[in-house]
Design a protein around this motif. Sequence first.
Motif, PDB file in Angstrom:
ATOM      1  N   TYR A 235       8.429   2.510  -5.609  1.00 27.00           N
ATOM      2  CA  TYR A 235       8.465   1.267  -4.814  1.00 27.00           C
ATOM      3  C   TYR A 235       7.151   1.102  -4.024  1.00 27.00           C
ATOM      4  CZ  TYR A 235      10.593  -1.563  -0.944  1.00 27.00           C
ATOM      5  OH  TYR A 235      10.915  -2.490  -0.002  1.00 27.00           O
ATOM      6  N   SER A 239       3.916  -1.679  -4.737  1.00 22.67           N
ATOM      7  CA  SER A 239       3.298  -2.581  -3.762  1.00 22.67           C
ATOM      8  C   SER A 239       1.786  -2.383  -3.718  1.00 22.67           C
ATOM      9  CB  SER A 239       3.908  -2.365  -2.367  1.00 22.67           C
ATOM     10  OG  SER A 239       3.489  -3.382  -1.492  1.00 22.67           O
ATOM     11  N   GLN A 244       1.129  -6.218  -3.714  1.00 21.40           N
ATOM     12  CA  GLN A 244       2.229  -7.084  -3.261  1.00 21.40           C
ATOM     13  C   GLN A 244       2.187  -7.357  -1.766  1.00 21.40           C
ATOM     14  OE1 GLN A 244       5.544  -4.760  -4.797  1.00 21.40           O
ATOM     15  NE2 GLN A 244       5.977  -6.314  -6.327  1.00 21.40           N
ATOM     16  N   LYS A 245       1.547  -6.447  -1.056  1.00 23.89           N
ATOM     17  CA  LYS A 245       1.462  -6.554   0.417  1.00 23.89           C
ATOM     18  C   LYS A 245       2.843  -6.600   1.052  1.00 23.89           C
ATOM     19  CE  LYS A 245      -3.160  -8.611   0.262  1.00 23.89           C
ATOM     20  NZ  LYS A 245      -3.843  -7.315   0.094  1.00 23.89           N
ATOM     21  N   ARG A 246       3.731  -5.758   0.512  1.00 23.79           N
ATOM     22  CA  ARG A 246       5.065  -5.649   1.112  1.00 23.79           C
ATOM     23  C   ARG A 246       4.979  -4.863   2.409  1.00 23.79           C
ATOM     24  NH1 ARG A 246      10.025  -5.117  -2.841  1.00 23.79           N
ATOM     25  NH2 ARG A 246      10.877  -5.879  -0.882  1.00 23.79           N
ATOM     26  N   GLY A 272      -0.947  -2.564   0.039  1.00 20.44           N
ATOM     27  CA  GLY A 272      -1.596  -3.381  -0.992  1.00 20.44           C
ATOM     28  C   GLY A 272      -2.654  -2.575  -1.719  1.00 20.44           C
TER      29      GLY A 272
END
Length: 313
Positions: A235, A239, A244-246, A272
């Motif tokens: 996970y 990112s 994804q910059k989650r 990211g």
Amino acid sequence: MKVTVVGAGAVGATCADNIARRELAHEVVLLDIKEGISEGKALDMLQASTLLDCDVKLTGSTNDYEKTAGSDVVVITSGLPRKPGMTREELIGINAGIVKGVTENILKHSPDAIFVIISNPMDTMTYLALKSSGLPKNRVIGLGGALDSARFKTYLSLALNCSPNDLQATVVGGHGDTTMIPLTRLATKGGVPVSQFLDEETLKKVAADTMVGGATLTSLIGTSAWYAPGAAGAYMVESILRDQKRIIPSCVLLEGEYGQSDICLGVPVVLGRNGWEEIIDYKLNDEEQAAFNKSADAVRNMNNVLSTLELGV
Ligand SMILES: NC(=O)C1=CN([C@@H]2O[C@H](COP(=O)(O)OP(=O)(O)OC[C@H]3O[C@@H](n4cnc5c(N)ncnc54)[C@H](O)[C@@H]3O)[C@@H](O)[C@H]2O)C=CC1
Ligand SMILES: O=C([O-])CC(=O)C(=O)O
């Protein structure tokens, strides 16, 4: 994109499998010091790929770091897991030397890699990897909050009888049985505080179960968990590689943020392509900040043990 996972044990193999299944990288290298285990598991996963319609170059390596050259992300899981009755902190003596050595070997062949540290005691291993390598702070990230928050959401969803996907819930602080802080006040179901659905006693039990989540599994299984830890690793890698910059709670170097300095500790960060890119300020209340400071004291005590281990840090 290329990912190396060091340690082909329970967590490393599960993490590599998740990365491959989801085609997060075009190449995954699994490395272990134990003869044959990484090659065997990589070949097994490759055979599974033919059944799962997934196309990733998966290889194993018995301690040959040349095969890891040019990795974009390196996940470190090498080291001993705890047994029932132990704390994660008790692993420091053996795992510190392993993590330091692995970090050095990886950097010889992948100088630009972003490191995700999983080996325990994770907060101290992250600090060790950062300090011993001299890497920029944004490229060394410890895995704790992603997993602990998944456990927090699991226990909340069971108490609420709802989908964990409708929950926002974060754990900050250290990745230890007594140092992690499930932020109950900020947990929401569909944007509504969970305190509107659950009484205080239930919320306290959810937080307590979360804190000993790893210990509970260790006593049930006989060794520590790997499915959720491996998934949490993938996970975070997703990112990073997909930029994804989650916002994923992770263990990073603090330089004044959350009132702490010269320590790696779990806070919400943006992950990211540059590693961790920003720390999100949750504006803790006095009680939460006091718990965070206490957590930092405990982790700092463990970090101080490093200087007694003759690691040269
Ligand atoms: N941060 C977190 O949230 C979590 C951390 N962990 C930690 O992850 C670590 C791994 O756990 P498991 O996979 O269950 O253990 P495991 O014993 O199944 O696998 C560890 C692997 O590391 C390998 N290894 C040891 N020294 C090595 C070296 N110098 N170079 C390369 N490989 C080496 C071993 O041969 C073994 O295959 C443990 O320290 C455990 O406590 C586990 C779960 C969650
Ligand atoms: O409990 C352990 O020792 C392994 C771990 O860090 C976890 O599963 O949270």
